[in-house]
Design an enzyme around this catalytic site. Sequence first.
Site, PDB file in Angstrom:
ATOM      1  N   GLU A 298       4.825   4.722 -14.493  1.00 10.18           N
ATOM      2  CA  GLU A 298       5.896   5.732 -12.803  1.00 10.18           C
ATOM      3  C   GLU A 298       3.916   6.643 -12.599  1.00 10.18           C
ATOM      4  O   GLU A 298       4.060   6.854 -11.687  1.00 10.18           O
ATOM      5  CB  GLU A 298       6.179   6.611 -13.588  1.00 10.18           C
ATOM      6  CG  GLU A 298       7.176   6.431 -13.977  1.00 10.18           C
ATOM      7  CD  GLU A 298       8.343   7.309 -15.013  1.00 10.18           C
ATOM      8  OE1 GLU A 298       8.554   8.356 -14.918  1.00 10.18           O
ATOM      9  OE2 GLU A 298       9.927   7.046 -15.417  1.00 10.18           O
TER      10      GLU A 298
ATOM     11  N   LEU B  56       5.296   3.863  -4.964  1.00 10.08           N
ATOM     12  CA  LEU B  56       6.825   4.148  -5.042  1.00 10.08           C
ATOM     13  C   LEU B  56       7.394   5.259  -6.957  1.00 10.08           C
ATOM     14  O   LEU B  56       6.221   5.066  -7.494  1.00 10.08           O
ATOM     15  CB  LEU B  56       6.971   2.469  -6.312  1.00 10.08           C
ATOM     16  CG  LEU B  56       7.480   0.969  -5.368  1.00 10.08           C
ATOM     17  CD1 LEU B  56       7.167  -0.164  -6.224  1.00 10.08           C
ATOM     18  CD2 LEU B  56       8.048   1.202  -4.144  1.00 10.08           C
TER      19      LEU B  56
ATOM     20  N   GLU C  56     -11.113 -14.165  -4.765  1.00 16.08           N
ATOM     21  CA  GLU C  56     -11.508 -15.205  -4.914  1.00 16.08           C
ATOM     22  C   GLU C  56     -10.898 -14.742  -6.322  1.00 16.08           C
ATOM     23  O   GLU C  56      -9.996 -16.013  -6.970  1.00 16.08           O
ATOM     24  CB  GLU C  56     -13.071 -15.214  -5.076  1.00 16.08           C
ATOM     25  CG  GLU C  56     -13.019 -16.037  -3.408  1.00 16.08           C
ATOM     26  CD  GLU C  56     -14.469 -16.301  -3.598  1.00 16.08           C
ATOM     27  OE1 GLU C  56     -14.742 -16.686  -4.601  1.00 16.08           O
ATOM     28  OE2 GLU C  56     -15.701 -16.019  -2.908  1.00 16.08           O
TER      29      GLU C  56
ATOM     30  N   HIS D 198      -4.815  -4.939  -8.398  1.00 19.08           N
ATOM     31  CA  HIS D 198      -5.746  -3.378  -8.126  1.00 19.08           C
ATOM     32  C   HIS D 198      -6.814  -4.558  -7.570  1.00 19.08           C
ATOM     33  O   HIS D 198      -7.382  -4.883  -8.770  1.00 19.08           O
ATOM     34  CB  HIS D 198      -5.378  -2.405  -9.075  1.00 19.08           C
ATOM     35  CG  HIS D 198      -6.402  -1.066  -7.972  1.00 19.08           C
ATOM     36  ND1 HIS D 198      -5.949  -0.826  -7.288  1.00 19.08           N
ATOM     37  CD2 HIS D 198      -7.520  -0.901  -8.881  1.00 19.08           C
ATOM     38  CE1 HIS D 198      -7.216   0.417  -6.637  1.00 19.08           C
ATOM     39  NE2 HIS D 198      -8.063  -0.226  -7.953  1.00 19.08           N
TER      40      HIS D 198
ATOM     41  N   ASP E 221      -1.853   3.580  -9.928  1.00 22.49           N
ATOM     42  CA  ASP E 221      -2.548   2.226 -10.975  1.00 22.49           C
ATOM     43  C   ASP E 221      -2.734   1.965 -11.962  1.00 22.49           C
ATOM     44  O   ASP E 221      -3.803   2.229 -13.024  1.00 22.49           O
ATOM     45  CB  ASP E 221      -3.681   2.589 -10.040  1.00 22.49           C
ATOM     46  CG  ASP E 221      -3.740   1.681  -9.020  1.00 22.49           C
ATOM     47  OD1 ASP E 221      -2.997   0.903  -8.619  1.00 22.49           O
ATOM     48  OD2 ASP E 221      -4.110   2.434  -7.919  1.00 22.49           O
TER      49      ASP E 221
ATOM     50  N   MET F  14       1.008  -1.059  -0.812  1.00 17.48           N
ATOM     51  CA  MET F  14      -0.212   0.087   0.437  1.00 17.48           C
ATOM     52  C   MET F  14       0.793   1.555  -0.034  1.00 17.48           C
ATOM     53  O   MET F  14       0.609   2.894   0.527  1.00 17.48           O
ATOM     54  CB  MET F  14      -1.107   0.200   1.123  1.00 17.48           C
ATOM     55  CG  MET F  14      -1.959  -0.942   1.334  1.00 17.48           C
ATOM     56  SD  MET F  14      -3.079  -1.341  -0.144  1.00 17.48           S
ATOM     57  CE  MET F  14      -4.101  -0.457  -0.434  1.00 17.48           C
TER      58      MET F  14
HETATM   59  C1  GAR Z   1      -6.019  -6.819  -2.156  1.00 16.05           C
HETATM   60  O1  GAR Z   1      -7.190  -6.578  -2.691  1.00 16.05           O
HETATM   61  C2  GAR Z   1      -5.053  -6.056  -3.519  1.00 16.05           C
HETATM   62  O2  GAR Z   1      -6.161  -6.080  -5.071  1.00 16.05           O
HETATM   63  C3  GAR Z   1      -5.183  -4.577  -2.231  1.00 16.05           C
HETATM   64  O3  GAR Z   1      -5.245  -4.899  -1.397  1.00 16.05           O
HETATM   65  C4  GAR Z   1      -5.675  -6.148  -1.699  1.00 16.05           C
HETATM   66  C5  GAR Z   1      -4.714  -7.006  -0.410  1.00 16.05           C
HETATM   67  O4  GAR Z   1      -4.797  -8.594   0.534  1.00 16.05           O
HETATM   68  N1  GAR Z   1      -4.071  -4.126  -3.562  1.00 16.05           N
HETATM   69  C6  GAR Z   1      -4.556  -2.911  -3.333  1.00 16.05           C
HETATM   70  O5  GAR Z   1      -5.444  -2.001  -3.144  1.00 16.05           O
HETATM   71  C7  GAR Z   1      -3.442  -1.861  -4.473  1.00 16.05           C
HETATM   72  N2  GAR Z   1      -3.443  -0.677  -4.587  1.00 16.05           N
HETATM   73  P1  GAR Z   1      -4.340  -9.590   1.046  1.00 16.05           P
HETATM   74  O6  GAR Z   1      -3.007  -8.509   1.820  1.00 16.05           O
HETATM   75  O7  GAR Z   1      -5.019 -10.751   1.206  1.00 16.05           O
HETATM   76  O8  GAR Z   1      -3.480  -9.659  -0.025  1.00 16.05           O
END
Ligand code: GAR
Length: 203
Positions: free
Chosen positions: A140, A91, A170, A107, A143, A88
Amino acid sequence: MIKLAVLCSGRGTDLQSIIDAIQSGKLDAKISVVLTDKPGVKALERAERAGIKNLCVNRKNFSERADFEAALSKEIGEVDLIALAGFMRILSPEFVRKYPGKIMNIHPSLLPSFPGAHAHRDALAYGAKVSGCTVHFVDEGTDSGPIILQAAVEVKDDDTEETLSARILEKEHIIYPQAIQFFAEGRLEVEGRKVILKPQKNL
Ligand code: GAR
């Protein structure tokens, strides 16, 4: 077999899906290290349980992002691919430029809809009837990189952030290992914004 570094911030279920796909032979990769930006998170436990090197590069120990990223790079070492799995942090362009075409992210929305840290909340607030997840190369921007795979999920009238995110997760656990396997097979060709999936080579 490709060498992977996986970067996480929390629970690590996407990481787990990658570990499971490797263990079941669906993904031809080796995770050389799992890194987190926060201490004590479940992702570290999951890596430990699977016998994978893991450590926290605590963002709080660095006042400058550049120093944090330098420490991350040092721990990442030489890898074929960096997989962001619920990482989260954004970079910097400098970091991204060091690994051209070698960073993937998942994402929880159908990009370019609902980028950012609150994808489920934003999709529900907007009244979207369909959401889902996206695996993309990291560029860069935030998302905004070329899309590799997406999966759609119906948004139900009584969905909450919890129910919607569980159903999307899922699908995440299917498409993320799949996208990494396509990368491992050398089948992803990036042409501008487009990622072309080349046919599987005959063995
Ligand atoms: C997931 O839903 C992933 O898509 C999201 O965080 C969650 C992580 O779950 N990523 C983002 O929102 C990135 N911007 P996890 O820790 O159980 O893998």
